[in-house]
Design an enzyme around this catalytic site. Structure first.
Site, PDB file in Angstrom:
ATOM      1  N   SER A   1       0.837  -1.200   0.000  1.00  0.00           N
ATOM      2  CA  SER A   1       0.000   0.000   0.000  1.00  0.00           C
ATOM      3  C   SER A   1       0.879   1.260   0.000  1.00  0.00           C
ATOM      4  CB  SER A   1      -0.972  -0.036   1.184  1.00  0.00           C
ATOM      5  OG  SER A   1      -1.973   0.944   1.046  1.00  0.00           O
TER       6      SER A   1
ATOM      7  N   HIS B   1      -5.496  -1.088  -3.671  1.00  0.00           N
ATOM      8  CA  HIS B   1      -6.859  -1.304  -3.144  1.00  0.00           C
ATOM      9  C   HIS B   1      -7.957  -1.021  -4.159  1.00  0.00           C
ATOM     10  CE1 HIS B   1      -4.789  -1.534   0.655  1.00  0.00           C
ATOM     11  NE2 HIS B   1      -4.433  -0.274   0.615  1.00  0.00           N
TER      12      HIS B   1
END
Length: 203
Positions: A120, A161
């Site tokens: 991330s 995501h």
């Protein structure tokens, strides 16, 4: 040759690590950098990543660059086998990597072929710029950050995501706004991007 494995969720994609390394990660020492998670309310994903490495037989060398002294940072990044940066706030992570001097040391190690694993925020920061992520991560977490230029370890922007809760709406907003500006690679929580030299593969 630069070697990077970029993910949205490391715990969900840890099974891809052996193929990326072309061998078992057992007994590898990981410079484990959880810094991006500090401004967040929860760090459960950090604990899950730590457990995933442990389950594969890796040894964890915790490296909190926001508080570690320069020699500890240098030694860990130079001597450990793998470099891992967790998810969290991308702007805070970049701020602390620069302030601590870790940014330059990471670039040196990756340029020398040390594998880099980013989850991330830890993946986003490898790109040429992180400004596009301000709809997902508040810049207010990094009041001393004077530039959104990333580490430039890769020449594309990584959007993590994609279509994954709770980021479904914001990832589509970012993709619609910035997707055509510069090269962007968007991945969901089950995917990873492997970069080996000039080759990019979505796993």
């Amino acid at each position: 040759m630069r070697r990077l494995l970029l993910t949205s969720s490391f715990s969900a994609t840890a099974g891809k690590l052996p193929a990326f390394l072309e061998g078992s990660p057992k007994n590898h020492t990981v410079a484990f950098i959880p810094t991006a998670s500090l401004p967040q309310r929860s760090d459960s994903y950090v604990q899950e990543a730590r457990q995933a490495f442990t389950d594969m037989g890796c040894r964890i060398d915790n490296l909190e660059v926001s508080t570690a002294d320069p020699e500890t940072i240098r030694q860990s990044l130079q001597e450990d086998d793998l470099i891992y940066l967790s998810g969290g706030n991308t702007f805070f992570l970049l701020q602390e990597l620069r302030r601590s001097g870790a940014a330059d040391l990471i670039r040196q190690q990756v340029d020398q072929g040390k594998p880099y694993i980013g989850e991330s925020a830890g993946a986003v920061v490898t790109g040429p710029d992180i400004g596009f992520l301000d709809a997902m991560d508040p810049r207010s977490a990094a009041p001393d950050l004077d530039s959104t230029a990333g580490l430039a370890l890769v020449d594309f922007r990584l959007l993590p995501h994609l279509d994954s809760e709770p980021f479904t709406e914001v990832t589509r907003k970012i993709l619609n706004r910035y997707g055509d500006d510069r090269p962007m690679v968007a991945i969901d929580n089950t995917q990873a991007v492997a970069v080996c030299g000039q080759c990019l593969t979505i796993l």
